[in-house]
Design a protein around this motif. Sequence first.
Motif, PDB file in Angstrom:
ATOM      1  N   ARG A   1      -0.475   5.814   6.136  1.00 47.10           N
ATOM      2  CA  ARG A   1      -1.693   5.749   6.952  1.00 47.10           C
ATOM      3  C   ARG A   1      -2.541   7.009   6.783  1.00 47.10           C
ATOM      4  N   VAL A   2      -1.907   8.169   6.741  1.00 52.30           N
ATOM      5  CA  VAL A   2      -2.655   9.403   6.492  1.00 52.30           C
ATOM      6  C   VAL A   2      -3.355   9.312   5.137  1.00 52.30           C
ATOM      7  N   ALA A   3      -2.652   8.821   4.131  1.00 51.36           N
ATOM      8  CA  ALA A   3      -3.243   8.694   2.798  1.00 51.36           C
ATOM      9  C   ALA A   3      -4.459   7.775   2.824  1.00 51.36           C
TER      10      ALA A   3
ATOM     11  N   ALA B   1       8.211   3.607   0.809  1.00 46.10           N
ATOM     12  CA  ALA B   1       7.987   2.735   1.965  1.00 46.10           C
ATOM     13  C   ALA B   1       8.771   1.429   1.808  1.00 46.10           C
ATOM     14  N   ARG B   2       8.744   0.879   0.624  1.00 43.73           N
ATOM     15  CA  ARG B   2       9.518  -0.354   0.368  1.00 43.73           C
ATOM     16  C   ARG B   2      11.016  -0.099   0.546  1.00 43.73           C
ATOM     17  N   LYS B   3      11.481   1.007  -0.013  1.00 47.61           N
ATOM     18  CA  LYS B   3      12.892   1.370   0.100  1.00 47.61           C
ATOM     19  C   LYS B   3      13.291   1.574   1.561  1.00 47.61           C
ATOM     20  N   ALA B   4      12.345   2.077   2.369  1.00 44.74           N
ATOM     21  CA  ALA B   4      12.609   2.320   3.790  1.00 44.74           C
ATOM     22  C   ALA B   4      12.561   1.030   4.611  1.00 44.74           C
TER      23      ALA B   4
ATOM     24  N   GLN C   1       3.201  -5.306   5.499  1.00 44.31           N
ATOM     25  CA  GLN C   1       2.970  -4.100   6.288  1.00 44.31           C
ATOM     26  C   GLN C   1       2.262  -3.025   5.461  1.00 44.31           C
ATOM     27  N   ILE C   2       2.688  -2.870   4.230  1.00 45.16           N
ATOM     28  CA  ILE C   2       2.065  -1.870   3.353  1.00 45.16           C
ATOM     29  C   ILE C   2       0.592  -2.205   3.145  1.00 45.16           C
ATOM     30  N   ALA C   3       0.292  -3.468   2.950  1.00 43.32           N
ATOM     31  CA  ALA C   3      -1.115  -3.876   2.802  1.00 43.32           C
ATOM     32  C   ALA C   3      -1.878  -3.696   4.112  1.00 43.32           C
TER      33      ALA C   3
END
Length: 176
Positions: free
Chosen positions: A74-76, A92-95, A101-103
């Motif tokens: 989100r900061v990015a 993020a995927r690994k987490a 959600q990423i999109a």
Amino acid sequence: MTGSIRVPLIEPGTRPELAEVEAAIRAERGGEIAVLYQALLNSAPIASGWERMLTAVRNRTQIPADLRELIILRVAVLNRASFEFEAHEPHARKAGLSSNQIAAVKTWPAEANGFSDDESLVLELTDCMTRDVEVPDAVMQRVCARFEPHGVVEIVATVAAYNMVSRFLVALNIIH
């Protein structure tokens, strides 16, 4: 922003006085020295301090990995730091963050569905800290009610640290 990186990249292994700093970076980052760190190596004290602080934020806090990566993404997005987003998408995927959600992090809060209460709260805090700097009392009260003091400090420090990272990347035109 287009153009080239605004400082020289230091090729690892070319400056003996940087050997210790490079070794510390390699130890924490898995052997490779990424372009971000090649830029940072223009200042050994900054590169060394940066690595110690960001290692603490990334690897030594108790923040769940999914919340940490959500903050970073989100900061990015808010700071238009594409390098940072792309670098952390696999983490993020690994987490455990889903592709949806990423999109959705790119358009949050318009795309608020699919986020847990904790994720939404952390995203709200991230937006306040990144966009406005000041966090409204109501938001901070909810953060403090949900997380223990160490968690509050670690979450706030993560948002702050990755604002530093993204603003460094954008200012120096490190985009890929």
